[in-house]
Design an enzyme around this catalytic site. Structure first.
Site, PDB file in Angstrom:
ATOM      1  N   GLU A  46       0.866  -1.041  -0.001  1.00 28.31           N
ATOM      2  CA  GLU A  46      -0.013  -0.094   0.161  1.00 28.31           C
ATOM      3  C   GLU A  46       0.811   1.231   0.013  1.00 28.31           C
ATOM      4  OE1 GLU A  46      -1.639   0.833   3.864  1.00 28.31           O
ATOM      5  OE2 GLU A  46      -3.558   1.791   3.282  1.00 28.31           O
ATOM      6  N   ASN A 106      -6.941   6.217  -1.689  1.00 28.17           N
ATOM      7  CA  ASN A 106      -5.852   5.319  -1.309  1.00 28.17           C
ATOM      8  C   ASN A 106      -6.007   3.950  -2.424  1.00 28.17           C
ATOM      9  OD1 ASN A 106      -3.978   3.431  -0.607  1.00 28.17           O
ATOM     10  ND2 ASN A 106      -4.499   3.975   1.707  1.00 28.17           N
ATOM     11  N   LYS A 123      -9.331   1.760  -2.093  1.00 24.91           N
ATOM     12  CA  LYS A 123      -9.586   1.442  -0.545  1.00 24.91           C
ATOM     13  C   LYS A 123     -10.867   1.738  -0.095  1.00 24.91           C
ATOM     14  CE  LYS A 123      -7.139   1.124   3.680  1.00 24.91           C
ATOM     15  NZ  LYS A 123      -5.852   1.617   4.643  1.00 24.91           N
ATOM     16  N   GLU A 142      -6.338   8.821   7.953  1.00 23.15           N
ATOM     17  CA  GLU A 142      -6.698   8.243   6.638  1.00 23.15           C
ATOM     18  C   GLU A 142      -8.231   8.610   6.324  1.00 23.15           C
ATOM     19  OE1 GLU A 142      -6.027   4.295   5.060  1.00 23.15           O
ATOM     20  OE2 GLU A 142      -5.082   3.817   6.772  1.00 23.15           O
ATOM     21  N   CYS A 168      -4.776  -3.100   2.833  1.00 26.84           N
ATOM     22  CA  CYS A 168      -4.400  -2.906   4.340  1.00 26.84           C
ATOM     23  C   CYS A 168      -5.603  -3.284   5.308  1.00 26.84           C
ATOM     24  CB  CYS A 168      -3.990  -1.567   4.838  1.00 26.84           C
ATOM     25  SG  CYS A 168      -3.152  -1.670   6.420  1.00 26.84           S
ATOM     26  N   ASN A 193       0.185  -0.857   5.462  1.00 21.35           N
ATOM     27  CA  ASN A 193       1.051   0.001   6.227  1.00 21.35           C
ATOM     28  C   ASN A 193       0.269  -0.049   7.528  1.00 21.35           C
ATOM     29  OD1 ASN A 193       2.802   2.230   4.696  1.00 21.35           O
ATOM     30  ND2 ASN A 193       1.388   1.459   3.543  1.00 21.35           N
TER      31      ASN A 193
HETATM   32  N1  CDT Z   1      -2.951   1.450   6.662  1.00 21.20           N
HETATM   33  C1  CDT Z   1      -4.150   0.799   7.329  1.00 21.20           C
HETATM   34  O1  CDT Z   1      -5.124   0.579   7.109  1.00 21.20           O
HETATM   35  N2  CDT Z   1      -3.418   0.612   8.526  1.00 21.20           N
HETATM   36  C2  CDT Z   1      -4.440  -0.097   9.513  1.00 21.20           C
HETATM   37  C3  CDT Z   1      -4.109   0.212  11.092  1.00 21.20           C
HETATM   38  C4  CDT Z   1      -5.206  -0.186  11.982  1.00 21.20           C
HETATM   39  S1  CDT Z   1      -4.402  -0.120  13.417  1.00 21.20           S
HETATM   40  C5  CDT Z   1      -4.504  -1.927  14.119  1.00 21.20           C
HETATM   41  C6  CDT Z   1      -4.550  -1.603   9.460  1.00 21.20           C
HETATM   42  O2  CDT Z   1      -5.747  -2.270   9.520  1.00 21.20           O
HETATM   43  O3  CDT Z   1      -3.409  -2.417   9.449  1.00 21.20           O
END
Ligand code: CDT
Length: 309
Positions: A46, A106, A123, A142, A168, A193
């Protein structure tokens, strides 16, 4: 052809000052390594081209438009498209998209070995919040910088394989997987990420975050009888740590390749897409076993509604 070497190109931290050109050079180095190992489809994370800027707050979001791509491909990423074409390799990667209408997404794309963008995904499940939250130890903005995706979870037949994407946070939602499963998906690519700390529950810990990541991907792959590649951008970015743990998973839900470190690293595995047929024709034969008459709440209701006392 049902067998194909597939690769996951994990990328270590990208610092704020790093240019697109520097990142693309790192991506190409992994692509060179993948080509030498016979990889025909390569997945990157991502937001591969930039640091994970939603950790930073700006009052005027337009100040962050420089993290977004107005065209794809563009001059900075063209060398990646050219190299892939030279190798006859398909690939997928995530980036931040600014549309001509001024919308921010995204986004990730699947590119054919001929260099054609076969599928775009935006996303859907945006985690975090839209305003600065003082009580948080780490911001995750985000919802400030992106709109929820408008594409839905489509698939495409590319290189003889039915491919789809998630980004993600989507990997944690069974709905994402099932929509692609219902289109016969055989390979789901997911870039991520995942900060090791981004809320107040600082005691959650790295091990639990890695476990929940792997659990989600293995379950999604098994329950839809598909290969999956989940590829991290990870390590330390601008002083913030993100989990590694990139994996390639088979249609039985087993991890068949796993990253060892938190830097730029290539994982490869041989996928035999015929193996998707077993689960799809037995325990997860959707046509035979699904009971949609009982699934109405999944689309009619968003949050929890508990029974009255
Ligand atoms: N980038 C992204 O979507 N990150 C989220 C952070 C959530 S905190 C556990 C993820 O679901 O990994």
């Amino acid at each position: 052809m049902t067998k194909m070497m597939i690769g996951a190109a994990q990328i270590g931290g990208i610092q704020k000052a790093e240019t697109r050109e520097e990142v693309v050079a790192r991506m190409i180095a992994l692509m060179d390594e993948a080509a030498a190992k016979g990889v025909k489809f390569l997945a990157y994370p991502e937001m591969t081209l930039t640091t994970f800027f939603p950790r930073f707050y700006v009052e005027d979001r337009a100040e962050f438009d420089h993290w977004f791509e107005k065209e794809m491909p563009n001059a900075a990423v063209q060398p990646l498209f050219d190299k892939a074409k030279e190798y006859g390799m398909g690939f997928t990667f995530g980036y931040c998209e600014l549309t001509p209408e001024g919308q921010h997404f995204n986004t990730s794309i699947i590119v054919s070995p001929e260099g054609e963008i076969m599928l775009k995904y935006r996303k859907t499940h945006l985690p975090g919040h839209a305003e600065f939250e003082e009580e948080r130890s780490h911001q995750h903005l985000e919802k400030r910088y992106f709109l929820p995706g408008d594409t839905g979870f489509n698939v495409v037949r590319s290189q003889g394989v039915i491919m789809g994407m998630s980004i993600c946070n989507d990997r944690r939602w069974p709905e994402s997987w099932r929509v692609m499963g219902l289109q016969g998906v055989q390979l789901v690519s997911i870039g991520y990420n995942t900060p090791s700390q981004n809320n107040l529950s600082a005691d959650e810990g790295l091990a639990k975050r890695l476990y929940h990541h792997e659990l989600s991907v293995c379950a999604g792959a098994y329950q839809n009888s598909t290969y999956a590649m989940a590829v991290a951008k990870c390590g330390t970015e601008d002083g913030n740590h993100m989990i590694g743990g990139s994996i390639i998973v088979d249609p039985d839900g087993f991890v068949i390749a796993k990253a060892e470190g938190e830097g730029d690293e290539l994982l490869v595995a041989e996928a035999d897409f015929d193996k998707c047929a077993f689960g799809k024709s037995t325990v997860f034969n959707f046509a035979a076993h699904r009971r949609t008459e009982h699934y109405g709440r999944i689309v009619s209701q968003t949050g929890v509604e508990e029974p009255s006392e």
